[in-house]
Scaffold this active site. Structure first.
Site, PDB file in Angstrom:
ATOM      1  N   GLY A  23      22.826 -58.937  14.586  1.00 33.09           N
ATOM      2  CA  GLY A  23      24.081 -59.674  14.422  1.00 33.09           C
ATOM      3  C   GLY A  23      24.181 -60.286  13.039  1.00 33.09           C
ATOM      4  O   GLY A  23      24.669 -61.400  12.870  1.00 33.09           O
ATOM      5  N   ASN A  25      26.005 -59.658  10.417  1.00 31.46           N
ATOM      6  CA  ASN A  25      27.226 -59.605   9.600  1.00 31.46           C
ATOM      7  C   ASN A  25      28.128 -60.828   9.741  1.00 31.46           C
ATOM      8  O   ASN A  25      29.111 -60.957   9.041  1.00 31.46           O
ATOM      9  CB  ASN A  25      28.029 -58.347   9.920  1.00 31.46           C
ATOM     10  CG  ASN A  25      28.472 -58.301  11.371  1.00 31.46           C
ATOM     11  OD1 ASN A  25      27.645 -58.051  12.248  1.00 31.46           O
ATOM     12  ND2 ASN A  25      29.735 -58.549  11.643  1.00 31.46           N
ATOM     13  N   GLY A  27      28.461 -65.313  11.163  1.00 30.54           N
ATOM     14  CA  GLY A  27      27.884 -66.532  11.713  1.00 30.54           C
ATOM     15  C   GLY A  27      26.475 -66.846  11.249  1.00 30.54           C
ATOM     16  O   GLY A  27      26.150 -66.748  10.059  1.00 30.54           O
ATOM     17  N   GLY A  29      23.754 -65.223  11.763  1.00 32.84           N
ATOM     18  CA  GLY A  29      23.068 -64.044  11.238  1.00 32.84           C
ATOM     19  C   GLY A  29      23.392 -63.803   9.774  1.00 32.84           C
ATOM     20  O   GLY A  29      22.502 -63.525   8.965  1.00 32.84           O
ATOM     21  N   SER A 152      19.676 -71.724  22.750  1.00 29.80           N
ATOM     22  CA  SER A 152      20.848 -72.604  22.702  1.00 29.80           C
ATOM     23  C   SER A 152      20.569 -73.874  23.492  1.00 29.80           C
ATOM     24  O   SER A 152      19.741 -73.877  24.414  1.00 29.80           O
ATOM     25  CB  SER A 152      22.048 -71.874  23.327  1.00 29.80           C
ATOM     26  OG  SER A 152      23.106 -72.757  23.623  1.00 29.80           O
ATOM     27  N   TYR A 179      25.548 -67.579  30.774  1.00 31.94           N
ATOM     28  CA  TYR A 179      25.103 -67.852  29.402  1.00 31.94           C
ATOM     29  C   TYR A 179      23.835 -68.715  29.415  1.00 31.94           C
ATOM     30  O   TYR A 179      22.864 -68.414  28.723  1.00 31.94           O
ATOM     31  CB  TYR A 179      26.212 -68.556  28.616  1.00 31.94           C
ATOM     32  CG  TYR A 179      25.862 -68.798  27.163  1.00 31.94           C
ATOM     33  CD1 TYR A 179      25.663 -67.736  26.293  1.00 31.94           C
ATOM     34  CD2 TYR A 179      25.731 -70.095  26.661  1.00 31.94           C
ATOM     35  CE1 TYR A 179      25.336 -67.947  24.962  1.00 31.94           C
ATOM     36  CE2 TYR A 179      25.408 -70.313  25.325  1.00 31.94           C
ATOM     37  CZ  TYR A 179      25.210 -69.237  24.485  1.00 31.94           C
ATOM     38  OH  TYR A 179      24.873 -69.452  23.156  1.00 31.94           O
TER      39      TYR A 179
END
Length: 308
Positions: A23, A25, A27, A29, A152, A179
């Site tokens: 990931g 690309n 946020g 990442g 998280s 989640y």
């Protein structure tokens, strides 16, 4: 510890290091790729969309980083994509210093991955479990390598529920419940991986981190909700930038003082924002029986055996 102000200025020289960021690309990442490349690493930006990866890479390259950035397609919702990624990576690299399992999805409506897994546990946990397992030999072969997973604050509400692990047919599914389970699974996985590294005298460590409450595109499923619109004017009090949110995982990935099984997060109120420090996850994340059961189930579902 609470007064530490660790920043990207504390990142050591990473010349010669090979780092994968899932990931990469957007946020957290994207910010991680940028920081690693700035300090000399060769970074593999693993992302679903090569086109979006090219745009992100071009933006980072404007700052003329000391390292390199290579884009490789990876869809964690498709185990065949995970296998293709690892096959191609092994063709081109004989080492892996850091695997940053950063990518994730947050509170979407009920859905399934290509392999029939509930989408959040499938992407956030099982996809990364498969990726790490397929890269395990390279990780183990690279001295002082690290596996870092992004969890998280939401793990605190997570419950494993092995009897209905993937909310079959949407039974019992709520976006937040799924989640929380996926983020608790991230921690159970990392702590169990660390135990296995230690039991086999492997010179690698497994570490976890969380970004607090950060402004990233993961917010897209709640931005239209009425409560988000009501709270948005107050967001600066509890939201931090993606650059700040990436600091805990950056520290977990490169700080020489980090130890296996550590967990990093922001040092502010309720770990929502602030500088990255070592924090504590909930007792359920250290449940070794749950960790072993999750591991066994994950190997069965992904058909990938770690052989230790």
């Amino acid at each position: 510890m609470k007064n530490e102000k660790w920043t990207t200025a504390d990142i050591p020289d990473l010349t010669g290091k090979v780092i994968i960021v899932t990931g990469g690309n957007s946020g957290l990442g994207y910010e991680s790729v940028k920081a690693f490349a700035q300090n000399g690493a060769e970074v593999i930006m693993a992302c679903r969309s090569v086109e979006k990866g090219e745009v992100a890479r071009a933006e980072i390259m404007k700052n003329k980083p000391n390292g390199k950035i290579k884009i490789m397609p990876l869809d964690l919702m498709d185990l065949s994509s995970v296998r293709n990624f690892t096959d191609k990576f092994k063709e081109n690299y004989n080492r892996l210093d850091v695997l940053l399992n950063n990518a994730g999805i947050m509170i979407p409506p009920y859905g399934l991955t290509k392999d029939g897994f509930e989408s959040q546990i499938g992407t956030n946990h099982l996809g990364h479990f498969a990726l790490t397992g397929l890269l395990k030999d390279l990780i183990v072969k690279t001295p002082k390598s690290r596996v870092v997973s992004t969890s998280s604050i939401a793990h605190k509400s997570g419950k494993m529920g092995f009897n209905n692990f993937m909310f079959a047919n949407g039974n019992g599914y709520t976006p937040m419940k799924a989640y929380g389970r996926s983020k608790l699974a991230n921690l159970l996985f990392i702590y169990e991986l660390q135990r296995r590294f230690e039991a086999n005298n492997i010179n690698s460590i497994a570490v976890a981190a969380h970004p607090g409450v950060s402004q990233t595109n993961l917010m897209r499923f709640i931005e239209g909700k009425f409560y988000y619109r009501l709270l948005k004017p107050l967001s600066s009090f509890f939201l931090q930038s993606a650059a700040m949110g990436a600091l805990p995982q950056l520290r977990a990935a490169v700080d020489p003082n980090v130890q296996g099984g550590d967990y990093y997060g922001p040092n502010g109120f309720n770990e929502m924002k602030g500088s990255p420090v070592k924090v504590k996850s909930i007792p359920a994340s250290y449940n070794t029986e749950d960790a072993k059961q999750l591991w066994k189930l994950s190997e069965k579902l992904t058909d990938i055996n770690y052989n230790f």
